[in-house]
Design a protein around this motif. Structure first.
Motif, PDB file in Angstrom:
ATOM      1  N   PRO A   1       1.077   2.889  -9.369  1.00 20.97           N
ATOM      2  CA  PRO A   1       2.419   2.701  -9.933  1.00 20.97           C
ATOM      3  C   PRO A   1       2.523   3.342 -11.307  1.00 20.97           C
ATOM      4  N   SER A   2       3.735   3.607 -11.759  1.00 18.99           N
ATOM      5  CA  SER A   2       3.942   4.010 -13.150  1.00 18.99           C
ATOM      6  C   SER A   2       3.750   2.782 -14.033  1.00 18.99           C
ATOM      7  N   MET A   3       3.605   2.987 -15.340  1.00 14.08           N
ATOM      8  CA  MET A   3       3.445   1.834 -16.231  1.00 14.08           C
ATOM      9  C   MET A   3       4.713   0.987 -16.268  1.00 14.08           C
ATOM     10  N   SER A   4       5.876   1.590 -16.030  1.00 17.71           N
ATOM     11  CA  SER A   4       7.116   0.804 -15.943  1.00 17.71           C
ATOM     12  C   SER A   4       7.038  -0.169 -14.771  1.00 17.71           C
ATOM     13  N   LYS A   5       6.491   0.317 -13.651  1.00 17.08           N
ATOM     14  CA  LYS A   5       6.340  -0.544 -12.483  1.00 17.08           C
ATOM     15  C   LYS A   5       5.302  -1.630 -12.729  1.00 17.08           C
ATOM     16  N   VAL A   6       4.261  -1.297 -13.480  1.00 13.05           N
ATOM     17  CA  VAL A   6       3.236  -2.296 -13.804  1.00 13.05           C
ATOM     18  C   VAL A   6       3.844  -3.424 -14.633  1.00 13.05           C
ATOM     19  N   VAL A   7       4.660  -3.066 -15.627  1.00  7.91           N
ATOM     20  CA  VAL A   7       5.352  -4.086 -16.425  1.00  7.91           C
ATOM     21  C   VAL A   7       6.215  -4.961 -15.528  1.00  7.91           C
ATOM     22  N   GLU A   8       6.894  -4.313 -14.589  1.00  7.35           N
ATOM     23  CA  GLU A   8       7.744  -5.058 -13.644  1.00  7.35           C
ATOM     24  C   GLU A   8       6.906  -6.007 -12.791  1.00  7.35           C
ATOM     25  N   MET A   9       5.717  -5.560 -12.361  1.00  6.47           N
ATOM     26  CA  MET A   9       4.822  -6.417 -11.567  1.00  6.47           C
ATOM     27  C   MET A   9       4.396  -7.653 -12.354  1.00  6.47           C
ATOM     28  N   LEU A  10       4.016  -7.434 -13.610  1.00  8.64           N
ATOM     29  CA  LEU A  10       3.510  -8.538 -14.429  1.00  8.64           C
ATOM     30  C   LEU A  10       4.616  -9.529 -14.790  1.00  8.64           C
ATOM     31  N   GLU A  11       5.813  -9.020 -14.993  1.00  6.87           N
ATOM     32  CA  GLU A  11       6.916  -9.895 -15.393  1.00  6.87           C
ATOM     33  C   GLU A  11       7.633 -10.518 -14.191  1.00  6.87           C
ATOM     34  N   GLY A  12       7.423  -9.952 -13.000  1.00  2.00           N
ATOM     35  CA  GLY A  12       8.175 -10.379 -11.832  1.00  2.00           C
ATOM     36  C   GLY A  12       7.578 -11.573 -11.116  1.00  2.00           C
ATOM     37  N   ASN A  13       8.120 -11.839  -9.944  1.00  2.49           N
ATOM     38  CA  ASN A  13       7.704 -12.964  -9.109  1.00  2.49           C
ATOM     39  C   ASN A  13       6.461 -12.585  -8.318  1.00  2.49           C
ATOM     40  N   LEU A  14       5.453 -13.461  -8.340  1.00  2.00           N
ATOM     41  CA  LEU A  14       4.200 -13.202  -7.640  1.00  2.00           C
ATOM     42  C   LEU A  14       4.420 -13.008  -6.139  1.00  2.00           C
ATOM     43  N   ASP A  15       5.398 -13.700  -5.561  1.00  2.00           N
ATOM     44  CA  ASP A  15       5.637 -13.627  -4.122  1.00  2.00           C
ATOM     45  C   ASP A  15       6.035 -12.231  -3.664  1.00  2.00           C
ATOM     46  N   PHE A  16       6.553 -11.416  -4.588  1.00  2.00           N
ATOM     47  CA  PHE A  16       7.002 -10.075  -4.229  1.00  2.00           C
ATOM     48  C   PHE A  16       5.891  -9.031  -4.385  1.00  2.00           C
ATOM     49  N   LEU A  17       4.741  -9.448  -4.890  1.00  2.00           N
ATOM     50  CA  LEU A  17       3.634  -8.507  -5.107  1.00  2.00           C
ATOM     51  C   LEU A  17       2.822  -8.360  -3.827  1.00  2.00           C
ATOM     52  N   GLN A  18       2.753  -7.146  -3.302  1.00  2.00           N
ATOM     53  CA  GLN A  18       1.984  -6.894  -2.087  1.00  2.00           C
ATOM     54  C   GLN A  18       0.533  -6.587  -2.417  1.00  2.00           C
ATOM     55  N   ILE A  19      -0.350  -6.838  -1.443  1.00  2.00           N
ATOM     56  CA  ILE A  19      -1.767  -6.503  -1.613  1.00  2.00           C
ATOM     57  C   ILE A  19      -1.922  -4.991  -1.443  1.00  2.00           C
ATOM     58  N   PRO A  20      -2.554  -4.309  -2.401  1.00  2.00           N
ATOM     59  CA  PRO A  20      -2.697  -2.846  -2.307  1.00  2.00           C
ATOM     60  C   PRO A  20      -3.765  -2.451  -1.284  1.00  2.00           C
ATOM     61  N   PRO A  21      -3.787  -1.179  -0.874  1.00  2.00           N
ATOM     62  CA  PRO A  21      -4.908  -0.702  -0.041  1.00  2.00           C
ATOM     63  C   PRO A  21      -6.200  -0.751  -0.836  1.00  2.00           C
ATOM     64  N   LYS A  22      -7.322  -0.780  -0.135  1.00  2.00           N
ATOM     65  CA  LYS A  22      -8.614  -0.784  -0.823  1.00  2.00           C
ATOM     66  C   LYS A  22      -8.886   0.609  -1.377  1.00  2.00           C
ATOM     67  N   PRO A  23      -9.229   0.736  -2.666  1.00  2.00           N
ATOM     68  CA  PRO A  23      -9.541   2.063  -3.231  1.00  2.00           C
ATOM     69  C   PRO A  23     -10.673   2.716  -2.448  1.00  2.00           C
ATOM     70  N   TYR A  24     -10.534   4.025  -2.178  1.00  2.00           N
ATOM     71  CA  TYR A  24     -11.516   4.729  -1.348  1.00  2.00           C
ATOM     72  C   TYR A  24     -12.819   4.962  -2.084  1.00  2.00           C
ATOM     73  N   LEU A  25     -12.725   5.492  -3.327  1.00  2.00           N
ATOM     74  CA  LEU A  25     -13.943   5.724  -4.110  1.00  2.00           C
ATOM     75  C   LEU A  25     -14.251   4.513  -4.967  1.00  2.00           C
ATOM     76  N   TYR A  26     -15.512   4.303  -5.198  1.00  2.00           N
ATOM     77  CA  TYR A  26     -15.916   3.174  -6.018  1.00  2.00           C
ATOM     78  C   TYR A  26     -16.139   3.634  -7.437  1.00  2.00           C
ATOM     79  N   SER A  27     -16.194   2.642  -8.406  1.00  2.00           N
ATOM     80  CA  SER A  27     -16.384   2.982  -9.795  1.00  2.00           C
ATOM     81  C   SER A  27     -17.751   3.578 -10.008  1.00  2.00           C
ATOM     82  N   SER A  28     -18.177   4.687 -11.016  1.00  2.00           N
ATOM     83  CA  SER A  28     -19.434   5.436 -11.122  1.00  2.00           C
ATOM     84  C   SER A  28     -20.511   4.541 -11.565  1.00  2.00           C
ATOM     85  N   SER A  29     -20.762   3.549 -10.838  1.00  2.00           N
ATOM     86  CA  SER A  29     -21.796   2.656 -11.229  1.00  2.00           C
ATOM     87  C   SER A  29     -22.714   2.443 -10.059  1.00  2.00           C
TER      88      SER A  29
END
Length: 633
Positions: free
Chosen positions: A593-621
């Motif tokens: 998402p854009s950072m505007s959308k992220v702000v909207e996610m954090l300020e919005g209703n939890l019920d409207f937040l969908q579960i994202p797909p699983k990231p394909y690559l893992y962190s370089s650890s």
């Protein structure tokens, strides 16, 4: 004046007499001297991998790094990991695509010998490897079939029951497990998983899910880097299994005559240097002007002066170096330090408290200094640190910021705490995450010129007396026009653990403001967990890579079991932070998402937040069982 100078000269000659004695003693006692890898090649060409350096080292050199590479007479070099040799196909910054040739031959024949191989790499305190994507299989004794099926069938695992002596169980959608819960008759192995989504979805069989190619990522620990560049060797203590830095001594190759010549040459060179310095003191006016004239003509000096002249309307107040010394009481109160230099507390003449960052000598054309002044000078936002002024005088550079009483965010999320108690409670953490998101939204959309930060991490988030977050350190920032969605960039920039994957592997997508979104997501996940996203010190193997562990719980709609949650409101804040962050760390930049959308996610209703797909690559650890920020970030 003459007596002082004469005394100074005598003192210096006395010191160098002692130096000569010490130098001879070093040659003739201890039979050598501490060395910084005198026989090791710091950087070398290796086939299609181009330039390689530590942690890699040539097979022809002894113990010069952590990963041996065979470069001789081959376009595709051979990389050795834990005694297993892989063909290196291509390199992209901190990633190498590998091919396990012998495994490929076995896969073509659908041979059960395939499952005698194992890509799992042992955990080391010096370096972390990540092999992605990979599939975990459980290789179980056939004689315990009924017991094994009771466990794995209840967990929706598929089985492969063709090979003699053992049965394999696997589930490509499950990446987390407790080693202690696995039947004792089973062991686990890891093999490369194909990226072919059709093969995964059509159930075409186990061998079609596997491949002989994999992406290798690596992260060298801070302790090992410091050890290596100080002349030591990164080792693991066999008793405690902890990091150990070993220093070696080498014999001098020359004879005594050579030693005498070297010692005398060093002595005479130092004497000449002292005489020149004394001449500068006695003839200060002439020599000082010559020195300053030469320095003013250097390339970085010209570049910075040109920038300040062309951006005068944006640049804040310029201070002299003597004024910087005065406001910091001659650098008396040190607040911290880093690779950039030291930070001191200071006071302006009007009584306002400031933090003064005195920079080390700049690299190249002084890009980081220019970025800092250019970026912050164009901003005005409650969540962006204010640049009060700067100093640029000869080789002296300093940046003067508003003072943040609570320092940086990392000390509040990584420090030890008693069970059930956080350094910051959840409402404050939530407001900090929201404030950072608003600050980034402003940088990406609110300025006349879009600013991409490229180094979002807890160390660069400052907190005022009310714990209001301020984004700081714009040394790696890049300015671009708002209409530009993709920016050009030479080389990677950022901090391991937070770097977006497209910055180091360009075939994943273009570099844009979505790269900051990824870094933000990785940082908020660390705020949520109160720990690094990759932590080899946790008790359970499944929790080594925290984002995977969190995603699994979200996916199964389980309690997050995060520390310090006291009520339903705090539980909702935590869940919104986790879901928004998991969206932010999607591997494909277009999925973030854009950072505007992220702000909207954090300020919005939890019920409207969908579960994202699983990231394909893992962190370089590393993977959960021994694999990285791949700290892609």
């Amino acid at each position: 004046m003459f007596l002082c100078t004469k005394g100074f000269i005598m003192d210096m000659f006395s010191c160098f007499f002692v130096f000569i004695l010490f130098h001879f003693w070093c040659f003739d006692s201890a039979q050598g001297q501490n060395t910084s890898h005198p026989n090791c090649t710091k950087e070398f060409q290796c086939g299609n991998l181009r330039n390689l350096s530590f942690p890699f080292y040539k097979s022809t050199e002894l113990d010069c790094g952590l990963s041996k590479v065979y470069c001789e007479d081959t376009e595709n070099p051979i990389l050795e990991l834990n005694g297993v040799k892989y063909q290196a196909l291509e390199k992209a910054d901190v990633f190498i695509r590998l091919k396990y040739t012998s495994l490929g031959e076995l896969l073509k024949k659908n041979s059960c010998e395939t499952f005698d191989k194992n890509f799992s790499i042992a955990i080391s305190p010096s370096i972390t490897y990540g092999l992605d994507p990979s599939l975990t299989l459980f290789k179980c004794n056939r004689s315990q079939k009924s017991r094994n099926e009771e466990f794995f069938n209840s967990s929706s695992y598929q089985s492969y029951n063709v090979c003699d002596g053992f049965i394999l169980y696997y589930n490509i959608s499950i990446h987390y497990y407790q080693v202690s819960e696995i039947p004792s008759s089973c062991s686990f192995i890891q093999l490369p998983l194909t990226s072919n989504s059709e093969a995964k979805s059509n159930g075409s069989g186990l061998f079609h899910l596997l491949t002989d190619e994999v992406i290798l990522g690596w992260t060298v620990s801070d302790e090992c880097n410091q050890c290596y560049y100080a002349g030591g060797r990164c080792q693991t203590d066999n008793t405690t299994n902890k990091f150990h830095c070993a220093y070696t001594f080498v014999l001098d190759a020359g004879n005594r005559k050579t030693k005498v010549i070297v010692t005398v040459a060093v002595f005479l060179g130092c004497c000449a240097g002292i005489l020149i310095l004394l001449l500068c003191f006695r003839k200060k006016t002439f020599w000082y002007k010559c020195l300053m004239f030469w320095e003013s003509k250097t390339e970085d000096h010209r570049n910075i002066e040109a920038f300040l002249k062309n951006n005068g309307s944006y640049a804040p107040k310029r201070y002299t170096y003597s004024e910087v010394k005065e406001m910091t009481t001659r650098f008396k109160n040190k607040l911290g330090q880093g690779g950039f230099g030291n930070v001191y507390r200071g006071n302006l003449q009007n009584g306002k408290h400031v933090a003064v960052k005195v920079l080390n000598e700049l690299k190249g054309s002084g890009e980081e200094f220019i970025n800092e002044v250019a970026s912050i000078s164009r901003t005005s936002h409650v969540n962006i640190v204010s640049l009060v002024g700067f100093c640029f005088e000869g080789h002296k550079r300093a940046l003067i910021y508003e003072f943040m009483p609570n320092g940086s965010l990392e000390k509040f999320i990584y420090e030890e705490r008693s069970d059930g108690i956080r350094q910051l409670d959840w409402p404050i953490l939530y407001q900090i995450a929201l404030g950072i998101a608003r600050g980034l939204e402003y940088l990406h959309r609110g300025c006349t010129t879009r600013i991409l930060h490229f180094d979002i991490k807890p160390h660069n988030i400052l907190l005022d007396e009310d714990f209001c977050p301020k984004i700081s350190d714009f040394g790696l920032a890049k300015l671009c026009m708002k209409k530009e969605s993709i920016v050009s960039m030479l080389g990677a920039r950022g901090t391991i653990g937070y770097i977006a994957p497209e910055i180091v592997c360009r075939n994943l997508g273009g570099v844009s403001h979505k790269s900051d979104v990824y870094s933000y997501g990785m940082m908020v996940l660390e705020m949520v967990g109160g720990r690094k996203n990759v932590d080899v010190g946790v008790d359970r193997t499944s929790e080594i890579y925290f984002p995977h562990w969190l995603y699994r719980r979200i996916e199964l709609d389980e309690e997050l079991q995060l520390i310090g949650i006291m009520n339903e409101e705090e539980k909702e804040c935590a869940r919104k932070m986790v879901l928004a962050s998991l969206w932010c760390i999607q591997t494909d930049p277009s999925s973030r998402p854009s950072m505007s959308k992220v702000v909207e996610m954090l300020e919005g209703n939890l019920d409207f937040l969908q579960i994202p797909p699983k990231p394909y690559l893992y962190s370089s650890s590393r993977t959960e069982v021994g694999s990285s920020e791949v700290e892609l970030a």
